[in-house]
Scaffold this motif. Structure first.
Motif, PDB file in Angstrom:
ATOM      1  N   TRP A 159       0.800  -1.226   0.000  1.00 17.07           N
ATOM      2  CA  TRP A 159       0.000   0.000   0.000  1.00 17.07           C
ATOM      3  C   TRP A 159       0.831   1.275   0.000  1.00 17.07           C
ATOM      4  O   TRP A 159       0.490   2.249  -0.665  1.00 17.07           O
ATOM      5  CB  TRP A 159      -0.933   0.019   1.214  1.00 17.07           C
ATOM      6  CG  TRP A 159      -2.111  -0.878   1.076  1.00 17.07           C
ATOM      7  CD1 TRP A 159      -2.129  -2.246   1.219  1.00 17.07           C
ATOM      8  CD2 TRP A 159      -3.456  -0.505   0.753  1.00 17.07           C
ATOM      9  NE1 TRP A 159      -3.399  -2.734   1.009  1.00 17.07           N
ATOM     10  CE2 TRP A 159      -4.240  -1.692   0.730  1.00 17.07           C
ATOM     11  CE3 TRP A 159      -4.084   0.718   0.506  1.00 17.07           C
ATOM     12  CZ2 TRP A 159      -5.603  -1.687   0.460  1.00 17.07           C
ATOM     13  CZ3 TRP A 159      -5.438   0.721   0.239  1.00 17.07           C
ATOM     14  CH2 TRP A 159      -6.178  -0.462   0.213  1.00 17.07           C
ATOM     15  N   ARG A 160       1.904   1.262   0.788  1.00 20.01           N
ATOM     16  CA  ARG A 160       2.724   2.486   0.854  1.00 20.01           C
ATOM     17  C   ARG A 160       4.185   2.106   0.982  1.00 20.01           C
ATOM     18  O   ARG A 160       4.534   1.132   1.652  1.00 20.01           O
ATOM     19  CB  ARG A 160       2.311   3.365   2.041  1.00 20.01           C
ATOM     20  CG  ARG A 160       0.973   4.034   1.848  1.00 20.01           C
ATOM     21  CD  ARG A 160       0.688   5.095   2.893  1.00 20.01           C
ATOM     22  NE  ARG A 160       1.263   6.377   2.523  1.00 20.01           N
ATOM     23  CZ  ARG A 160       0.740   7.557   2.871  1.00 20.01           C
ATOM     24  NH1 ARG A 160      -0.358   7.615   3.576  1.00 20.01           N
ATOM     25  NH2 ARG A 160       1.306   8.673   2.524  1.00 20.01           N
ATOM     26  N   LEU A 198       6.000   0.546   3.977  1.00 18.04           N
ATOM     27  CA  LEU A 198       5.379   1.209   5.131  1.00 18.04           C
ATOM     28  C   LEU A 198       4.042   0.584   5.508  1.00 18.04           C
ATOM     29  O   LEU A 198       3.702   0.528   6.692  1.00 18.04           O
ATOM     30  CB  LEU A 198       5.178   2.700   4.834  1.00 18.04           C
ATOM     31  CG  LEU A 198       6.434   3.497   4.473  1.00 18.04           C
ATOM     32  CD1 LEU A 198       6.072   4.938   4.148  1.00 18.04           C
ATOM     33  CD2 LEU A 198       7.458   3.452   5.592  1.00 18.04           C
ATOM     34  N   GLU A 199       3.284   0.133   4.504  1.00 14.60           N
ATOM     35  CA  GLU A 199       1.986  -0.516   4.740  1.00 14.60           C
ATOM     36  C   GLU A 199       1.854  -1.722   3.821  1.00 14.60           C
ATOM     37  O   GLU A 199       2.167  -1.633   2.632  1.00 14.60           O
ATOM     38  CB  GLU A 199       0.823   0.449   4.494  1.00 14.60           C
ATOM     39  CG  GLU A 199       0.727   1.561   5.520  1.00 14.60           C
ATOM     40  CD  GLU A 199      -0.412   2.537   5.232  1.00 14.60           C
ATOM     41  OE1 GLU A 199      -0.740   3.323   6.125  1.00 14.60           O
ATOM     42  OE2 GLU A 199      -0.972   2.500   4.109  1.00 14.60           O
ATOM     43  N   GLN A 238      -0.460  -5.645   3.119  1.00 16.37           N
ATOM     44  CA  GLN A 238      -1.651  -6.451   3.395  1.00 16.37           C
ATOM     45  C   GLN A 238      -1.376  -7.905   3.013  1.00 16.37           C
ATOM     46  O   GLN A 238      -1.178  -8.219   1.844  1.00 16.37           O
ATOM     47  CB  GLN A 238      -2.849  -5.912   2.611  1.00 16.37           C
ATOM     48  CG  GLN A 238      -4.159  -6.621   2.904  1.00 16.37           C
ATOM     49  CD  GLN A 238      -5.333  -5.975   2.181  1.00 16.37           C
ATOM     50  OE1 GLN A 238      -5.184  -4.948   1.514  1.00 16.37           O
ATOM     51  NE2 GLN A 238      -6.497  -6.564   2.301  1.00 16.37           N
ATOM     52  N   LYS A 266      -5.064  -4.389   5.804  1.00 12.44           N
ATOM     53  CA  LYS A 266      -3.875  -3.554   5.641  1.00 12.44           C
ATOM     54  C   LYS A 266      -3.346  -3.154   7.014  1.00 12.44           C
ATOM     55  O   LYS A 266      -4.117  -2.725   7.881  1.00 12.44           O
ATOM     56  CB  LYS A 266      -4.257  -2.301   4.837  1.00 12.44           C
ATOM     57  CG  LYS A 266      -3.171  -1.257   4.761  1.00 12.44           C
ATOM     58  CD  LYS A 266      -3.644  -0.017   4.023  1.00 12.44           C
ATOM     59  CE  LYS A 266      -4.644   0.773   4.830  1.00 12.44           C
ATOM     60  NZ  LYS A 266      -4.949   2.087   4.237  1.00 12.44           N
ATOM     61  N   ILE A 267      -2.039  -3.299   7.237  1.00 16.25           N
ATOM     62  CA  ILE A 267      -1.426  -2.887   8.510  1.00 16.25           C
ATOM     63  C   ILE A 267      -0.088  -2.201   8.237  1.00 16.25           C
ATOM     64  O   ILE A 267       0.442  -2.274   7.123  1.00 16.25           O
ATOM     65  CB  ILE A 267      -1.205  -4.081   9.465  1.00 16.25           C
ATOM     66  CG1 ILE A 267      -0.347  -5.162   8.799  1.00 16.25           C
ATOM     67  CG2 ILE A 267      -2.527  -4.656   9.949  1.00 16.25           C
ATOM     68  CD1 ILE A 267       0.049  -6.297   9.734  1.00 16.25           C
ATOM     69  N   SER A 268       0.448  -1.564   9.255  1.00 14.53           N
ATOM     70  CA  SER A 268       1.768  -0.943   9.113  1.00 14.53           C
ATOM     71  C   SER A 268       2.833  -2.037   9.034  1.00 14.53           C
ATOM     72  O   SER A 268       2.641  -3.160   9.531  1.00 14.53           O
ATOM     73  CB  SER A 268       2.061  -0.036  10.308  1.00 14.53           C
ATOM     74  OG  SER A 268       2.258  -0.803  11.480  1.00 14.53           O
ATOM     75  N   ASP A 281       3.795  -3.354  12.489  1.00 13.98           N
ATOM     76  CA  ASP A 281       2.873  -4.358  13.039  1.00 13.98           C
ATOM     77  C   ASP A 281       3.041  -5.703  12.329  1.00 13.98           C
ATOM     78  O   ASP A 281       2.946  -6.764  12.955  1.00 13.98           O
ATOM     79  CB  ASP A 281       1.419  -3.890  12.906  1.00 13.98           C
ATOM     80  CG  ASP A 281       1.077  -2.778  13.888  1.00 13.98           C
ATOM     81  OD1 ASP A 281       1.825  -2.602  14.876  1.00 13.98           O
ATOM     82  OD2 ASP A 281       0.068  -2.083  13.660  1.00 13.98           O
TER      83      ASP A 281
END
Length: 303
Positions: free
Chosen positions: A240-241, A274-275, A277, A283-285, A288
């Motif tokens: 995601w990021r 950074l993110e 899934q 989706k998480i950091s 985590d």
């Protein structure tokens, strides 16, 4: 003016709102409700939701070019048709209906990025500037004469939802300015030699090739925001990021967990995730993700 508005996604709503406040909207045309989610429940488009809230007449044709729909539009006797991300091609017969023709709000600086996904491709291609163009529609795909333009800057970390928000706001303002000055604007023919195409996104558009540079992959991730993915142990992980990371040397696809940092090598440079899934998860950091997978190591494949 008596205006027919044609649009579908959230991007079109600010323009519709502006028209609702300044013109007489005689009909809103949007795509049919689509099934979504596990239950495949039919959900209305954002444009339809706004139109319903304002008690505006709504048409949802499967095919805008069908004779019965054209007849329906003829009866409305519109002064103008405004099209913002509608999702269907208009026939010449429809383009010829209104007194002042059809105006389109397109999310690029035409003639660059004609087509269905100009916002995504401007990010994927690493553009520093994009914008919005209002144009007189013709039978071609985003080839009509240009009316007005406005520029929007793209920062290096800007992601798809942020750019979309800037452009839809800019688009509504530009449409307002276009309508206020319509009689005095001299349309400018597009130079086809300067054009490029922003095709519809496909499922494999988001497949990450780790042999590409960190910059190219970063641009793909921010341009698709949730649509970029990679394969690990025959399973699909959405990215995601990301952020470009300069203090490591890793081979393409190689994973390195460094404290709370999730690093991946590319063909040129290193990317920090950074993110992320995981399959069948939210989706998480990356921090985590690392906490739950202390021994996550190996290499992402290209699928």
């Amino acid at each position: 003016m008596r205006v027919i508005f044609m649009g579908t996604p959230e991007f079109a709503v600010p323009s519709l709102k502006m028209l609702y406040e300044t013109q007489e909207i005689i009909c809103v045309v949007t795509q049919p409700d689509k099934p979504k989610g596990r239950g495949q429940r039919l959900l209305p488009s954002p444009v339809k939701i706004f139109a319903q809230e304002k008690n505006l007449p709504i048409l949802q044709p499967k095919k805008i070019k069908s004779p019965e729909v054209v007849d329906e539009l003829k009866k409305l006797r519109a002064d103008l048709i405004v099209v913002v991300a509608f999702g269907q091609i208009l026939s010449q017969e429809i383009l010829d209906l209104p007194k002042f023709g059809c105006i389109n709000v397109h999310a690029s600086l035409l003639p660059k990025y004609r087509g269905a996904a100009p916002i995504e491709w401007s990010l994927i291609n690493g553009e520093k500037i994009t914008g919005v163009t209002t144009m007189q529609m013709d039978a071609g795909l985003d080839t009509g004469a240009m009316l007005l333009k406005t520029e929007v800057q793209i920062s290096e970390e800007m992601i798809l939802p942020e750019l979309r928000e800037k452009l839809c706001t800019a688009g509504a303002a530009l449409l307002s300015e276009t309508l206020k000055n319509l009689e005095n604007i001299q349309p400018v023919k597009q130079d086809d030699s300067l054009s490029n195409y922003a095709p519809m996104l496909k499922k494999d558009t988001g497949k990450i090739d780790w042999n590409k540079s960190a910059r190219e992959i970063h641009n793909l991730v921010r341009g698709l925001y949730g649509g970029a993915f990679t394969i690990f142990d025959n399973q699909k992980y959405k990215i995601w990021r990301t952020k470009i990371f300069n203090n490591e040397k890793l081979s393409a696809g190689e994973i390195k967990i460094s404290g709370k940092k999730f690093l991946v090598g590319t063909g040129e440079g290193v990317l920090e995730i950074l993110e992320i899934q995981a399959p069948n998860a939210k989706k998480i950091s990356a921090a985590d993700f690392i906490n739950g997978r202390k021994n996550f190591a190996g290499k992402f494949s290209n699928g």
